[in-house]
Design a protein around this motif. Structure first.
Motif, mmCIF file in Angstrom:
data_model
loop_
_atom_site.group_PDB
_atom_site.id
_atom_site.type_symbol
_atom_site.label_atom_id
_atom_site.label_comp_id
_atom_site.label_asym_id
_atom_site.label_seq_id
_atom_site.Cartn_x
_atom_site.Cartn_y
_atom_site.Cartn_z
ATOM 1 N N ARG A 48 0.699 -0.936 0.028
ATOM 2 C CA ARG A 48 -0.327 0.106 0.051
ATOM 3 C C ARG A 48 0.994 0.937 -0.298
ATOM 4 N N HIS A 49 1.926 1.551 0.462
ATOM 5 C CA HIS A 49 2.752 2.512 0.965
ATOM 6 C C HIS A 49 3.708 2.304 0.177
ATOM 7 N N PHE A 50 3.925 1.607 -1.207
ATOM 8 C CA PHE A 50 4.914 1.379 -1.650
ATOM 9 C C PHE A 50 5.052 1.216 -2.890
ATOM 10 N N GLY A 51 4.377 0.613 -3.748
ATOM 11 C CA GLY A 51 3.204 0.031 -4.851
ATOM 12 C C GLY A 51 3.827 -1.519 -4.906
ATOM 13 N N ARG A 52 5.108 -0.775 -6.362
ATOM 14 C CA ARG A 52 5.454 -2.315 -7.128
ATOM 15 C C ARG A 52 6.764 -2.447 -6.491
ATOM 16 N N LEU A 53 7.333 -1.681 -5.988
ATOM 17 C CA LEU A 53 8.760 -1.654 -5.504
ATOM 18 C C LEU A 53 8.028 -2.257 -4.495
ATOM 19 N N GLY A 54 7.138 -1.841 -3.337
ATOM 20 C CA GLY A 54 6.942 -2.718 -1.840
ATOM 21 C C GLY A 54 6.834 -4.163 -2.289
ATOM 22 N N GLN A 55 6.142 -4.337 -3.222
ATOM 23 C CA GLN A 55 6.026 -6.447 -3.443
ATOM 24 C C GLN A 55 7.607 -6.612 -3.593
ATOM 25 N N THR A 56 8.678 -5.922 -4.819
ATOM 26 C CA THR A 56 10.032 -5.916 -4.509
ATOM 27 C C THR A 56 10.226 -6.260 -3.295
ATOM 28 N N LEU A 57 10.702 -5.393 -2.597
ATOM 29 C CA LEU A 57 11.408 -5.025 -1.154
ATOM 30 C C LEU A 57 10.901 -6.715 -0.593
ATOM 31 N N TRP A 58 9.029 -6.432 -0.543
ATOM 32 C CA TRP A 58 9.016 -7.489 0.390
ATOM 33 C C TRP A 58 9.951 -9.133 -0.694
#
Length: 352
Positions: free
Chosen positions: A214-224
């Motif tokens: 929610r906070h970081f979008g696609r980058l959030g998924q990549t970080l995960w």
């Protein structure tokens, strides 16, 4: 089978080639870049120069203020390309699964290599030794089961070093990894991560997945994914070109639409030539115009477009100029996006 990925990165490549070929340039603060009297920037610099705070992409004038005795030369791209080809010929002795990232770095997949009884560590050491003995250049290497970890590892013991992250140490390495080390996490994103209490890989692992996305979008998924040891990207032997562009940086700012249109008139033939040379008969899917202003902020306007049209760049320029807000313009760029699916069909790809 666990993947065995090597990331090789030549140390201070352009500067190292020049120092190798000219004894007078060895052991001194040295940089490759543009003139201090224009708007030149440095493409690379020696470790002697870095001791003074000089860095790549730094304006030449600023670098000279930090290090007044810095030697700056314009460099020779054709020579660097020729040496890069020699480096690639060395890589091919070890594996044909090579993904070049630039002239001075590449990923190598040695998962199935029989050399050195399959030891990726020994292969990486031998590659570095061969580059130094045959080309008189040093390279650093990262060895890991994942691409992003191999790239991070190659920077751990620079210059002229090697860092190995075996599968047994992967989780511990990622948990203690500062998030700023992960490719794609820039300064602004890092500051935002810190505001949410995220500093290391272990912090992301403990964070709620849906909140990260929610906070970081696609980058959030990549970080995960990265912080959970997931990187399914293969070493791409044939990298797909998705765009072609040209740009011009000015020695003095320009301000008016007429001045910008004159630049487009000069850039457009170069774009056509480059497109025909690099990607002939490729399907165009979009065109774009980039402006960089005198405060170094930039804006890009892109729209779908299936045929190359010079007049369409004019329309995009006017849209971009609506964001000028009185600022001077220091750079104009033109680009076209290509049909990646069409390109992929025309090139052989390799998957893990």
């Amino acid at each position: 089978m666990t993947n065995k990925i090597i990331h090789i990165d030549l140390d201070c490549y352009y500067a190292a080639v020049e120092a190798r070929d000219n004894p007078d340039l060895r052991g001194i603060p040295l940089a490759i870049g543009g003139s201090q009297f224009g708007r030149g920037v440095l493409s690379t610099c020696s470790y002697e120069a870095r001791q003074y705070g000089v860095r790549s992409a730094m304006p030449t004038a600023h670098a000279l203020r930090l290090c007044p005795h810095l030697t700056v030369i314009s460099g020779n791209m054709e020579k660097y390309k020729a040496v890069s080809q020699q480096i690639r010929e060395i890589f091919i002795r070890y594996t044909d699964l090579i993904e070049p990232l630039s002239l001075d770095e590449a990923y190598l997949d040695v998962t199935h290599s029989p050399l050195f009884k399959g030891s990726a560590t020994l292969i990486a050491q031998d590659i570095r030794k061969t580059i130094e003995s045959e080309l008189s250049l040093t390279a650093s290497a990262g060895v890991a089961p994942l691409k992003f970890v191999a790239k991070i590892a190659s920077d751990m013991n620079k210059p002229n070093g090697i860092c190995v992250i075996p599968p047994s140490e992967l989780d511990a390495f990622i948990e203690e990894l500062p998030l700023g080390k992960i490719p794609g996490v820039g300064k602004v994103t890092l500051e935002k991560l810190h505001k949410f209490g995220l500093f290391y890989g272990k912090d992301v692992k403990a964070y709620e997945h849906h909140l990260l996305v929610r906070h970081f979008g696609r980058l959030g998924q990549t970080l995960w994914d990265r912080c959970h040891g997931i990187d399914k990207r293969a070493v791409e032997v044939s990298r797909v070109r998705k765009s072609v562009g040209v740009e011009r940086t000015f020695s003095a700012d320009i301000y008016t639409e007429a001045e910008c249109l004159a630049v487009i008139d000069r850039l457009y033939p170069s774009l056509v030539t480059r497109l025909e040379k690099i990607s002939p008969e490729k399907e165009i899917v979009r065109q774009g115009v980039k402006l960089k202003f005198d405060d170094f902020k930039q804006t890009t306007v892109e729209h779908k477009q299936q045929t190359l049209d010079k007049n369409f760049f004019t329309e995009l320029l006017r849209d971009a100029l609506s964001r000028q807000q009185g600022r001077g313009i220091r750079l104009i760029g033109l680009s076209v996006g290509l049909n990646a699916e069409q390109t992929e069909k025309e090139q052989m790809s390799f998957d893990w």
